[in-house]
Design a protein around this motif. Sequence first.
Motif, PDB file in Angstrom:
ATOM      1  N   GLN B   2       0.823  -1.198   0.000  1.00  0.00           N
ATOM      2  CA  GLN B   2       0.000   0.000   0.000  1.00  0.00           C
ATOM      3  C   GLN B   2       0.861   1.253   0.000  1.00  0.00           C
ATOM      4  O   GLN B   2       1.419   1.622   1.033  1.00  0.00           O
ATOM      5  CB  GLN B   2      -0.871   0.016   1.261  1.00  0.00           C
ATOM      6  CG  GLN B   2      -2.068  -0.905   1.210  1.00  0.00           C
ATOM      7  CD  GLN B   2      -3.249  -0.234   0.534  1.00  0.00           C
ATOM      8  OE1 GLN B   2      -3.146   0.907   0.095  1.00  0.00           O
ATOM      9  NE2 GLN B   2      -4.354  -0.952   0.432  1.00  0.00           N
ATOM     10  N   ARG B   4      -0.353   4.156  -1.652  1.00  0.00           N
ATOM     11  CA  ARG B   4      -1.224   5.133  -2.293  1.00  0.00           C
ATOM     12  C   ARG B   4      -1.249   6.463  -1.568  1.00  0.00           C
ATOM     13  O   ARG B   4      -1.086   7.520  -2.134  1.00  0.00           O
ATOM     14  CB  ARG B   4      -2.639   4.592  -2.414  1.00  0.00           C
ATOM     15  CG  ARG B   4      -2.942   4.274  -3.855  1.00  0.00           C
ATOM     16  CD  ARG B   4      -4.381   4.005  -4.075  1.00  0.00           C
ATOM     17  NE  ARG B   4      -4.999   3.331  -2.976  1.00  0.00           N
ATOM     18  CZ  ARG B   4      -6.005   2.497  -3.096  1.00  0.00           C
ATOM     19  NH1 ARG B   4      -6.466   2.215  -4.296  1.00  0.00           N
ATOM     20  NH2 ARG B   4      -6.553   1.932  -2.063  1.00  0.00           N
ATOM     21  N   ASP B   6      -1.111   8.313   2.723  1.00  0.00           N
ATOM     22  CA  ASP B   6      -1.175   8.163   4.168  1.00  0.00           C
ATOM     23  C   ASP B   6      -2.574   8.476   4.691  1.00  0.00           C
ATOM     24  O   ASP B   6      -2.781   8.566   5.894  1.00  0.00           O
ATOM     25  CB  ASP B   6      -0.116   9.032   4.861  1.00  0.00           C
ATOM     26  CG  ASP B   6       0.184  10.318   4.121  1.00  0.00           C
ATOM     27  OD1 ASP B   6      -0.561  10.659   3.174  1.00  0.00           O
ATOM     28  OD2 ASP B   6       1.140  11.002   4.476  1.00  0.00           O
ATOM     29  N   ASN B   7      -3.535   8.649   3.809  1.00  0.00           N
ATOM     30  CA  ASN B   7      -4.913   8.716   4.304  1.00  0.00           C
ATOM     31  C   ASN B   7      -5.686   7.422   4.021  1.00  0.00           C
ATOM     32  O   ASN B   7      -6.892   7.368   4.220  1.00  0.00           O
ATOM     33  CB  ASN B   7      -5.662   9.938   3.775  1.00  0.00           C
ATOM     34  CG  ASN B   7      -5.735   9.954   2.272  1.00  0.00           C
ATOM     35  OD1 ASN B   7      -5.839   8.916   1.627  1.00  0.00           O
ATOM     36  ND2 ASN B   7      -5.681  11.133   1.697  1.00  0.00           N
ATOM     37  N   ALA B   8      -4.970   6.413   3.559  1.00  0.00           N
ATOM     38  CA  ALA B   8      -5.615   5.121   3.340  1.00  0.00           C
ATOM     39  C   ALA B   8      -5.342   4.161   4.496  1.00  0.00           C
ATOM     40  O   ALA B   8      -5.922   3.074   4.558  1.00  0.00           O
ATOM     41  CB  ALA B   8      -5.125   4.505   2.024  1.00  0.00           C
ATOM     42  N   GLY B   9      -4.462   4.573   5.402  1.00  0.00           N
ATOM     43  CA  GLY B   9      -4.085   3.689   6.498  1.00  0.00           C
ATOM     44  C   GLY B   9      -5.024   3.787   7.690  1.00  0.00           C
ATOM     45  O   GLY B   9      -5.940   4.602   7.720  1.00  0.00           O
ATOM     46  N   PRO B  10      -4.797   2.949   8.677  1.00  0.00           N
ATOM     47  CA  PRO B  10      -5.692   2.897   9.839  1.00  0.00           C
ATOM     48  C   PRO B  10      -5.406   4.020  10.841  1.00  0.00           C
ATOM     49  O   PRO B  10      -4.389   4.696  10.768  1.00  0.00           O
ATOM     50  CB  PRO B  10      -5.351   1.543  10.451  1.00  0.00           C
ATOM     51  CG  PRO B  10      -3.919   1.318  10.086  1.00  0.00           C
ATOM     52  CD  PRO B  10      -3.717   1.952   8.734  1.00  0.00           C
ATOM     53  N   THR B 204      -4.653  13.909  10.369  1.00  0.00           N
ATOM     54  CA  THR B 204      -5.329  12.816   9.676  1.00  0.00           C
ATOM     55  C   THR B 204      -4.364  11.937   8.885  1.00  0.00           C
ATOM     56  O   THR B 204      -4.543  10.721   8.810  1.00  0.00           O
ATOM     57  CB  THR B 204      -6.397  13.391   8.725  1.00  0.00           C
ATOM     58  OG1 THR B 204      -7.163  14.363   9.428  1.00  0.00           O
ATOM     59  CG2 THR B 204      -7.315  12.308   8.209  1.00  0.00           C
ATOM     60  N   LYS B 205      -3.345  12.548   8.278  1.00  0.00           N
ATOM     61  CA  LYS B 205      -2.405  11.751   7.475  1.00  0.00           C
ATOM     62  C   LYS B 205      -1.344  11.082   8.337  1.00  0.00           C
ATOM     63  O   LYS B 205      -0.445  10.447   7.816  1.00  0.00           O
ATOM     64  CB  LYS B 205      -1.715  12.670   6.451  1.00  0.00           C
ATOM     65  CG  LYS B 205      -2.620  13.108   5.314  1.00  0.00           C
ATOM     66  CD  LYS B 205      -1.812  13.733   4.189  1.00  0.00           C
ATOM     67  CE  LYS B 205      -2.597  13.810   2.905  1.00  0.00           C
ATOM     68  NZ  LYS B 205      -3.383  15.034   2.786  1.00  0.00           N
ATOM     69  N   GLY B 207      -2.087   9.250  11.420  1.00  0.00           N
ATOM     70  CA  GLY B 207      -2.601   8.331  12.429  1.00  0.00           C
ATOM     71  C   GLY B 207      -3.899   8.718  13.099  1.00  0.00           C
ATOM     72  O   GLY B 207      -4.480   7.932  13.838  1.00  0.00           O
ATOM     73  N   ASP B 333       2.730   5.113   4.716  1.00  0.00           N
ATOM     74  CA  ASP B 333       1.997   5.340   5.945  1.00  0.00           C
ATOM     75  C   ASP B 333       2.875   4.904   7.130  1.00  0.00           C
ATOM     76  O   ASP B 333       3.770   4.075   6.981  1.00  0.00           O
ATOM     77  CB  ASP B 333       0.702   4.513   5.896  1.00  0.00           C
ATOM     78  CG  ASP B 333      -0.277   4.915   6.966  1.00  0.00           C
ATOM     79  OD1 ASP B 333      -0.751   6.063   6.936  1.00  0.00           O
ATOM     80  OD2 ASP B 333      -0.570   4.087   7.862  1.00  0.00           O
ATOM     81  N   SER B 335       1.994   2.999   9.311  1.00  0.00           N
ATOM     82  CA  SER B 335       1.629   1.640   9.711  1.00  0.00           C
ATOM     83  C   SER B 335       2.193   0.561   8.789  1.00  0.00           C
ATOM     84  O   SER B 335       1.978  -0.623   9.032  1.00  0.00           O
ATOM     85  CB  SER B 335       0.102   1.529   9.725  1.00  0.00           C
ATOM     86  OG  SER B 335      -0.405   1.639   8.410  1.00  0.00           O
ATOM     87  N   LEU B 336       2.882   0.988   7.742  1.00  0.00           N
ATOM     88  CA  LEU B 336       3.432  -0.011   6.816  1.00  0.00           C
ATOM     89  C   LEU B 336       4.413  -0.929   7.534  1.00  0.00           C
ATOM     90  O   LEU B 336       5.244  -0.470   8.315  1.00  0.00           O
ATOM     91  CB  LEU B 336       4.191   0.691   5.685  1.00  0.00           C
ATOM     92  CG  LEU B 336       3.416   1.103   4.445  1.00  0.00           C
ATOM     93  CD1 LEU B 336       4.379   1.737   3.453  1.00  0.00           C
ATOM     94  CD2 LEU B 336       2.726  -0.099   3.830  1.00  0.00           C
TER      95      LEU B 336
END
Lengths: 352, 352, 352, 352
Positions: B2, B4, B6-10, B204-205, B207, B333, B335-336
């Motif tokens: 992933q 794409r 840092d707003n696609a992560g959890p 938001t980007k 975490g 992100d 979280s990667l």
Amino acid sequence: MQFRSDNAGPVHPRVLAALGQANSGYAPSYGTDALTARVTERVRALFEAPEAAVYLVPTGTSANALLLATMARPWQAIFSHEVAHVAVDECGAPVFFADGATLITVGGKSGKMSPEALQTAMSATGNGDVHAIQPGPATITQITETGQIYQLSEIRALYEVTRGHGQKLHMDGSRFSNAIAASGATPAEMTWKSGVSALSFGGTKNGLMGAECAILFDPECAWEFELRRKRSAHLFSKHRYLAAQFDAYLTDDLWLETARAANANMARLVDGLSRIPGVGIIDRPAANMLYLTMSRRAHRAAFEAGALYELAPFYAPLDGDMDEILKARLVCDWSLEDAEIDRFIALVAQIA
Amino acid sequence: MQFRSDNAGPVHPRVLAALGQANSGYAPSYGTDALTARVTERVRALFEAPEAAVYLVPTGTSANALLLATMARPWQAIFSHEVAHVAVDECGAPVFFADGATLITVGGKSGKMSPEALQTAMSATGNGDVHAIQPGPATITQITETGQIYQLSEIRALYEVTRGHGQKLHMDGSRFSNAIAASGATPAEMTWKSGVSALSFGGTKNGLMGAECAILFDPECAWEFELRRKRSAHLFSKHRYLAAQFDAYLTDDLWLETARAANANMARLVDGLSRIPGVGIIDRPAANMLYLTMSRRAHRAAFEAGALYELAPFYAPLDGDMDEILKARLVCDWSLEDAEIDRFIALVAQIA
Amino acid sequence: MQFRSDNAGPVHPRVLAALGQANSGYAPSYGTDALTARVTERVRALFEAPEAAVYLVPTGTSANALLLATMARPWQAIFSHEVAHVAVDECGAPVFFADGATLITVGGKSGKMSPEALQTAMSATGNGDVHAIQPGPATITQITETGQIYQLSEIRALYEVTRGHGQKLHMDGSRFSNAIAASGATPAEMTWKSGVSALSFGGTKNGLMGAECAILFDPECAWEFELRRKRSAHLFSKHRYLAAQFDAYLTDDLWLETARAANANMARLVDGLSRIPGVGIIDRPAANMLYLTMSRRAHRAAFEAGALYELAPFYAPLDGDMDEILKARLVCDWSLEDAEIDRFIALVAQIA
Amino acid sequence: MQFRSDNAGPVHPRVLAALGQANSGYAPSYGTDALTARVTERVRALFEAPEAAVYLVPTGTSANALLLATMARPWQAIFSHEVAHVAVDECGAPVFFADGATLITVGGKSGKMSPEALQTAMSATGNGDVHAIQPGPATITQITETGQIYQLSEIRALYEVTRGHGQKLHMDGSRFSNAIAASGATPAEMTWKSGVSALSFGGTKNGLMGAECAILFDPECAWEFELRRKRSAHLFSKHRYLAAQFDAYLTDDLWLETARAANANMARLVDGLSRIPGVGIIDRPAANMLYLTMSRRAHRAAFEAGALYELAPFYAPLDGDMDEILKARLVCDWSLEDAEIDRFIALVAQIA
């Protein structure tokens, strides 16, 4: 003894749990995720409106203002009741979003716009006269800002007036769930089947954290809505967390469960208060909002004992003639406990 | 795999936990709660700015547009880099919020506005000429949209240009944390000590679920900001849940922890990719955003193998000459996991 | 028998002559010519206001909207009487020019805003509450849209209300000359000496071709006004022809001469009509505007005989019960001849 | 020696005479008079466009901004050349009138927008991406701000680009007459037959006092235009005086007569200047606008001798290296006399 507003209460535990469940791994952003798609389908099913355009936004004001902006042009008037949230509690948001449209307020009992007054107001605009503001959409609040419910026939009567001027009807349903819970009508009956073109379907005041659903039953202007949402900074990147809230809301009818709880709390409150001499009930409420009167002395005593609610207007002075009768607004959250309500009734019985 | 955005992560688990802790009982609405007050003080302390006006809003676009609207008048230009988010990704939000101000874009390498180009652009406006757009504020993005960091001296140089025209400097810090983590500067040094008047401090980007902090180091226009926030429907009723996110963010330096993780992920990614023939690294990134080049054939193979990232521009066609070199954007992100990064590097090594 | 409006009449011959005299050779454009400078000084002298900012614009609506936009901010209300031109005849121009400010209308007899009603309306806004529209400037029309004159004490009373809310007072003086001619007050007394901050000093309805003068007695916002004028496309390139009109207007008190003529015409008209049974005079007019009542039959007969005036509202149907009493508005231009007035009186005497 | 602008010159005597003729008796206001109706028909006939919507407004900026606002929506871009009047000389009017639309400037030689540059700019917007500004109309200036003429094929090429994006083409024809006079094309050929949807047909720069004609060849949005005109305060009450100007303009081809005179004046000027060493002619002009270069010394000498024209940019300093070459703009009014032109040429020959 919390009767200030249904936005002062907590988020329902099932909504919080849903946020946690939505938090695994990655999801496409800006509303292209699977959870958002599911919510769209569930809302369409609930409203028996398979073509409806369905959008999630964070605040009630954004739902109202975006829908009205999509329905109006800058040289038109938007018609609301004179105590409507859009008129008195949004700092001009509908005018801002609608690029300078004019808000015209209309009277009517119990916070309900009267069809005659609307007809008069709409007829006073336009008429092919380029000098005048032109007629635009009307908006009604269900339940009203004074706790009353528009009957289906009343909605239809207002729709007929707007239709006669080639315009549409919007419903601010920030407490739509309470109206459905109290009336027994279906969501479709209370909206598009009665002539409503667009609905702000509230969630935040009924157990969500911050999520409202804007529905265009006529999807013709859907793309315009999407552009206005983005342009006004209301398109969430991590959109799945708006969707998770509404998904929980629609699961096992949570939206009705919390609305019924709030209405029942209010019924209990009114039942108790109405037996107390010195307390005046204004328009016995149909759902979760009550206006009452008591003496300034009683209000002061209530506040000192820890009760929380708002005078109406909120800036009414607590100093002055102690016998003067002052109006107040009380709202019951779904989360209120019976014991708290009873404690407040007992308190008022003692001081009123 | 992933990459794409840092707003696609959890959402970070500690943020989610904080939302749960904030969910007990009632709290005053619209930002008058204790948690919001605490966040205000913590932000002031972090930025060594005891007088700063501090506001929470849900989206990066709302933070940017509200601050710029407060800093500009309708007949002024707002100056940004030509690839800035405010210019290309907000559907005209700054113009909408600022009541018709004009956005003028300015060039400069690596997504950084050049002081000379800004000087030229600002000098081409105004000059006491009523026919021309007048100069207004400038806005820079830290880290830039191409992953670079403005040095403190570069910020100050831009500030001096704006000051010379009687105007102010805004920083879009949607990835401000990544810049701090990478540069070692303090938040105060990177903002007001270098001439920045207002900051969009992103969450938001990095975490959070959906919360950004708008800071006016010069609080003179604080009330105007509050009215604009309400009027644009960005004042949350259940405000404590915005505050809870930022409170967790500032606790034990979570904001730095996640930013460092994202930066480290990117360093690992670049380290791996830069050894692969056929991969071009454009402007070795200082933080968590990378632009690279590969052949169309390689991009197709990567997508088919499940890698997720965006071509630049995003609508570049996947069909065509397979040897053509196409640009792409990759974001890491916080979280990667290392294994995912390594898996992607191995994949690219195989296909490039 | 022309009683439709004072904008249907001809330009005064001395104004036309002045246009011809201004037409020799070249002159600097956009208001930098000598004639414009002379008009500025003459207006300042007339109003005993040497610091006033003085601007020429082509229409009454542009004068009103530009001044009000300069006095208000987008989140404020502009207060006007409910029959005011700005509220009912400008298609929302004040809202457009003021970037989405809200127009709130207030009642009061004879088209005059009552201080009590203004106080109530202004007190219902703001109060430090970010949810509400904030109080902004008030605007009054002199003479009113129903032909009455605000006394100086009445102006001052309204000023005191606005001042109590930190706001300013604007005067729409599209028929200001008629008020001065009728009242005997000086221009200074009727404006800044009574608390008026800004005046739209009309010319077009009093013998000019198309020129109005916008005056800011407090010149602090002069530059903002100039930018708004340019931005709204009201800065004339061949500005000397606006100036020539006003220069003629101020020469030998032409503005008073035409206003006195119009007022005298109206006095003659009212004198004649008030003796006729079947004609009702509403609020005997102080200047050149009259509202009267007659039966539908009489109105029809008057129109068929060639009389020109407007029913009120203008779209009132000419078909219907012939005995029904309908309202009408009559305005006397300065250029009306006595014979025409007498002819009309005789006609009405015959048909009423 | 007046070469500053064609808005510094006098009104043509036949126009002044027409104003006098229009000044007899009463006429219906706000454009409902017979003279306005006649102008509408004459414009339709001239443009072979019997369905066109035709409106008179006082300024070129109002014609441009009203037409563009009617053609664009707030979330769209309006594309113009980077030296276009709408971009640099109207203080943001198109953005204001179009409720916050974005102006995007595009390059091209000689002040002409290049179809390739327009294609690139339009392709960079929209594409179904809600985050981006959407494509809107393009506007070109005929003759250009640098004195050049778009050939019909060039207009058509730009039209094809706009059409490919579903958008329309506007022509700012503030000097349209000069282009027709110079090119021999018919008004229809230069506009709707080449793909132009809307034209600002200038009058003020070509002998009128202050009147421009806005033409919508596609009358679908005519009512919207009328409402925007009123709302922006550009609907004249004494409208017959706008109409009288245009009526004179169209009588005996006065518009062509004055345009030809201006063009001939310019040809004489260029012919003389181009023979003088030390004078550089930039883009030999097709109509009445010239850009040239001379040393600072020569410009100073010319100004001291009484010549009037503008440096480009207008704020270029007159102090500095006397040998430095500075650009200047010269415009020939229709009313210039040959002797004045020759006097200026002789002066330059002496000082250059």
